[in-house]
Motif scaffolding. Sequence first.
Motif, short mmCIF file in Angstrom:
data_model
loop_
_atom_site.label_atom_id
_atom_site.label_comp_id
_atom_site.label_asym_id
_atom_site.label_seq_id
_atom_site.Cartn_x
_atom_site.Cartn_y
_atom_site.Cartn_z
N LYS A 1 7.95 -5.42 -23.05
CA LYS A 1 6.62 -5.51 -22.80
C LYS A 1 6.10 -4.87 -20.88
N LEU A 2 7.65 -5.22 -20.80
CA LEU A 2 8.24 -4.77 -19.20
C LEU A 2 7.83 -3.24 -19.53
N ALA A 3 8.80 -2.53 -19.90
CA ALA A 3 8.68 -1.40 -20.54
C ALA A 3 7.32 -0.73 -20.48
N ARG A 4 6.50 -1.87 -21.25
CA ARG A 4 5.09 -0.36 -21.74
C ARG A 4 3.98 -0.93 -19.94
N SER A 5 4.17 -2.00 -19.42
CA SER A 5 3.89 -2.12 -18.29
C SER A 5 3.92 -0.74 -17.12
N THR A 6 5.50 -0.72 -17.49
CA THR A 6 5.67 0.66 -16.47
C THR A 6 5.02 1.47 -16.42
N HIS A 7 5.19 2.24 -17.90
CA HIS A 7 4.12 3.12 -18.30
C HIS A 7 2.95 3.62 -18.01
N GLY A 8 2.21 2.36 -18.24
CA GLY A 8 0.97 2.42 -18.01
C GLY A 8 0.71 2.44 -16.62
N PHE A 9 1.33 1.87 -15.70
CA PHE A 9 1.25 2.27 -14.16
C PHE A 9 1.46 3.70 -13.73
N VAL A 10 2.49 4.68 -14.59
CA VAL A 10 2.50 5.94 -13.96
C VAL A 10 1.01 6.98 -15.00
N VAL A 11 0.74 5.78 -16.25
CA VAL A 11 -0.38 6.99 -16.65
C VAL A 11 -2.43 7.12 -15.43
N ARG A 12 -1.75 5.10 -15.03
CA ARG A 12 -2.90 4.51 -13.93
C ARG A 12 -3.38 5.66 -13.19
N ARG A 13 -1.87 5.56 -12.14
CA ARG A 13 -1.87 6.28 -10.88
C ARG A 13 -1.91 7.57 -10.89
N LYS A 14 -1.57 7.82 -12.30
CA LYS A 14 -1.19 9.23 -11.88
C LYS A 14 -0.63 10.18 -11.16
N ILE A 15 1.17 9.20 -11.47
CA ILE A 15 2.40 9.71 -10.91
C ILE A 15 2.35 10.89 -12.22
N GLU A 16 2.86 11.79 -10.86
CA GLU A 16 3.59 13.64 -11.72
C GLU A 16 4.41 13.16 -12.37
N SER A 17 4.45 12.80 -13.58
CA SER A 17 5.27 12.88 -14.56
C SER A 17 6.58 13.92 -15.31
N ASP A 18 7.56 14.87 -13.74
CA ASP A 18 8.51 15.84 -14.30
C ASP A 18 8.46 15.31 -15.44
N GLY A 19 9.73 16.38 -15.52
CA GLY A 19 10.51 16.53 -16.66
C GLY A 19 11.36 15.47 -16.03
N SER A 20 11.89 15.20 -15.12
CA SER A 20 12.78 13.67 -15.23
C SER A 20 12.27 12.63 -15.47
N GLY B 1 1.15 -0.98 0.25
CA GLY B 1 0.34 -0.03 -0.27
C GLY B 1 0.33 1.27 -0.08
N ILE B 2 2.40 0.85 -0.46
CA ILE B 2 2.57 2.23 -0.30
C ILE B 2 2.40 3.13 -1.59
N ARG B 3 2.84 4.31 -1.95
CA ARG B 3 1.92 4.86 -3.52
C ARG B 3 3.64 5.67 -3.80
N PRO B 4 3.78 4.72 -5.16
CA PRO B 4 5.04 5.56 -5.09
C PRO B 4 4.91 6.54 -6.18
N ASP B 5 6.53 7.16 -5.72
CA ASP B 5 6.62 8.60 -6.42
C ASP B 5 7.49 8.66 -7.41
N SER B 6 7.48 9.61 -8.04
CA SER B 6 8.43 9.97 -9.58
C SER B 6 9.74 9.62 -9.46
N VAL B 7 10.25 9.57 -8.12
CA VAL B 7 11.58 9.10 -7.38
C VAL B 7 11.62 7.27 -7.78
N THR B 8 10.96 6.98 -7.66
CA THR B 8 11.11 5.54 -7.23
C THR B 8 10.46 5.33 -8.85
N MET B 9 9.73 5.84 -9.26
CA MET B 9 9.36 5.44 -10.41
C MET B 9 10.96 5.74 -11.79
N LEU B 10 11.29 6.81 -11.19
CA LEU B 10 12.86 6.70 -12.04
C LEU B 10 13.62 5.57 -11.77
#
Length: 790
Positions: free
Chosen positions: A219-238, A197-206
């Motif tokens: 396939k794994l890369a697309r899943s990661t990208h989808g996770f970022v979009v679904r969880r609405k993790i703020e996608s900063d420049g980094s 239940g720990i919500r990852p932030d943009s630093v974790t997703m880096l």
Amino acid sequence: MTTLYMPLFRSCTNLRSLAQLHGHLFVTGLRHDPLPSTKLIESYAQMGSFQSSKLVFKSFPNPDSFMWGVLIKCSVWSNLFQEAIFLYLTMIKNDHVQISNFIFPSVLRACSGFGDLVIGEMVHGTIAKNGFGKDSVIQSSLLSMYGEMGCLSNAKKMFDEMTVRDLVSWSSIILSYIENGKTNEGLEMFCLMVLEGIRPDSVTMLSVAEACGDLGVLKLARSTHGFVVRRKIESDGSLASSLVAMYSKCGDLVSAERIFVNLTNRSTALWTAIISSYCRIGRFVEALKSFVSMLESRVEPNSVTMMSVLGSFAGLGWLREGKLVHCYIIRREMDLDYDVLGPVFIELYMKCGKLNYCEAVLRILEGRNIVAWNMIISICIEKGLITDALAHFVQMLTRGLMPDSFSLASSLSACADGGLLLFGDQIHGHIIRRGISDEFVQNSLIDMYSKCGCTELAYMIFDEINEKSVVTWNSMICGFHQNGNSVEAISLFDRMYLNGLEMNDVTFLSVLQACSNLGYLEKGKWLHHKLLTYGVRTDLYIGTALTDMYAKCGDLLTAQRVFNSMPEKSVVSWTVMIAGYGAHGRVNDAISLFNQMVDSGVRPNQITFMNILSACSHAGSVENGKFYFNSMRDFDVEPNSEHYACMVDLLSRGGDVNEAYRIIKSMPFPADASIWSALLNGCRIHCRMDMIETIEEDLLNIHTDDTGYYTLLSNIYAEEGNWKEFEKVRSAMKGIGLRKVPGYSLIELDKRIYRFGVGFTSLFQTEETLTFLENFQNLSQEHVYHLENQ
């Protein structure tokens, strides 16, 4: 009253204004007040003058633990990690200073920055002794320290003992695994974090995006990208930049470009990501076009951007343009000390053949950048400049810079390529003295000793490695078969298979070559079957190895079937099949295949011509041999001594020893023992002792350690009854310490091959072989006794 000065500190924007405030505090008598003095220490360090911070500290009569902690923290800010450790050790010796928990995060960071695990563990002991082990900040710092120094077991233990696992600690353990090459384990920890239940932030997703890029699984890369979009993790420049890099590493440049195009506010990091993506896959022109577009968009590049730009110039070999960009970097004062760009400058100038420019860059660096040294060593090896590579390694040591695992592995590789066993031994001694157990270095040692012919030493290192990766196993198997120990190579593979260890295409490739050397068809067939069941893709290399194995083991039909089924064929593939036909005496098929190869647009090389000439020699096809020998220069292939030896052998066996002798005399270099042996063998076959008398003076000038040459010549004299010359040749052999190479026998037991001979001891299964032979002898004696008493 001293708090009134705090706004004044904030108003200081440069060293001059800060020095004026410092003088004012000195005049007003507040220089011995701990609060403004501590703030002075911190402010000087923030403005890049750590020496001034140190002077303020030394002028204070009795600094407390907080002031010590600030100075240590400031030294870490300045990347003076050794200085920070020295300050800490000095502080703990001072009985008047009470240690506080505030000091340890900076000290632990200094330990990881300096790479001193021993002091790090000592600091950990002090933390436990003073009761700070449960402090969450210190626990996170310990976790980071162990992770950065590659001690993943200690890092995981710290993580498991943490009372509160927040996002920072989860991100730290994930990053530790990924940065130490344990990418799968890092992604597993990420999944556990999400499940808890720990919500990852943009630093974790880096870190997660970096892991997916390292694995290269789209396939794994697309899943990661989808996770970022679904969880609405703020996608900063980094994060957007990391996603671009992730897709490019997975080979999906279209998705990388789509992310880039869809973002209107393109930061320096994003431009850098797309430029490096083009550079990574060798599209250097597109990388440079993107760089021009970046400048036109008024986005300022940084030193990381310039790394890819310079790398593109290096890839293209554009020296002039690279020098212009070098000037641009100097004018913009991007990297005055060359700490970041120094290695890339070296790569550019080395690839453009300007070694003197590289030396100039090293002088500017003053020998302090180990990455730059590694770069120049590796490129020297890549260009075949073995002596220069090792000379730079020695220079690095003499300047007091400790080589890392990359330096050591690269230098060992140079020793392996140059056959420099003594130098490799010295590097090994250095590794032992420093207690380095890095897998990369150990594998390089195995490779070095194997290529220098010391397989026993290589196996000794292999045997001492507790956790062997598939690369380690492959290195040893390859080392065995390259040194003619194919039985041992197959036995080692059997150990891997029986223990259920991981195997890859390199494993199968090496053991297939070992089967080829032995002519071990049954094992080769079994391996082919296992390749299919393991799901190993039959690529160009595997297909060529299978063709070679079947051809050398006598199954030419299957070799031809494998060869024909290959979707892509290299010059090596064609050459292997031509060699197979030649070895089986099918010279017409070899010639036909050679013509097919040329018609398909594949240019033959020296080895191809060697095999077609050998095929002609085996079949006694003199005219065809002459034709292909004369046509070598039509394909820009210069004949070497082996081609001449083959041609001399062909003519000599055909009885035309005079023409063979004429070819020897027309050679652009002196004939070696193999060429004269070919002529001698022809003279022996056709009883041309008159020719031997003609070339007697030439034979006397030959100096070689080839026992076959001396044996052939002595046998010719013995057959003619010329015992005087026979004894002379045998004495010459003894005089230079040569003796006939002893033969050996191969025996197959339970579908395994064993080799034995006089004085021979195998590394594997010697006792089992001798036991079998002893039992066999006993059974034979019993059988004879039974027959005699019937």
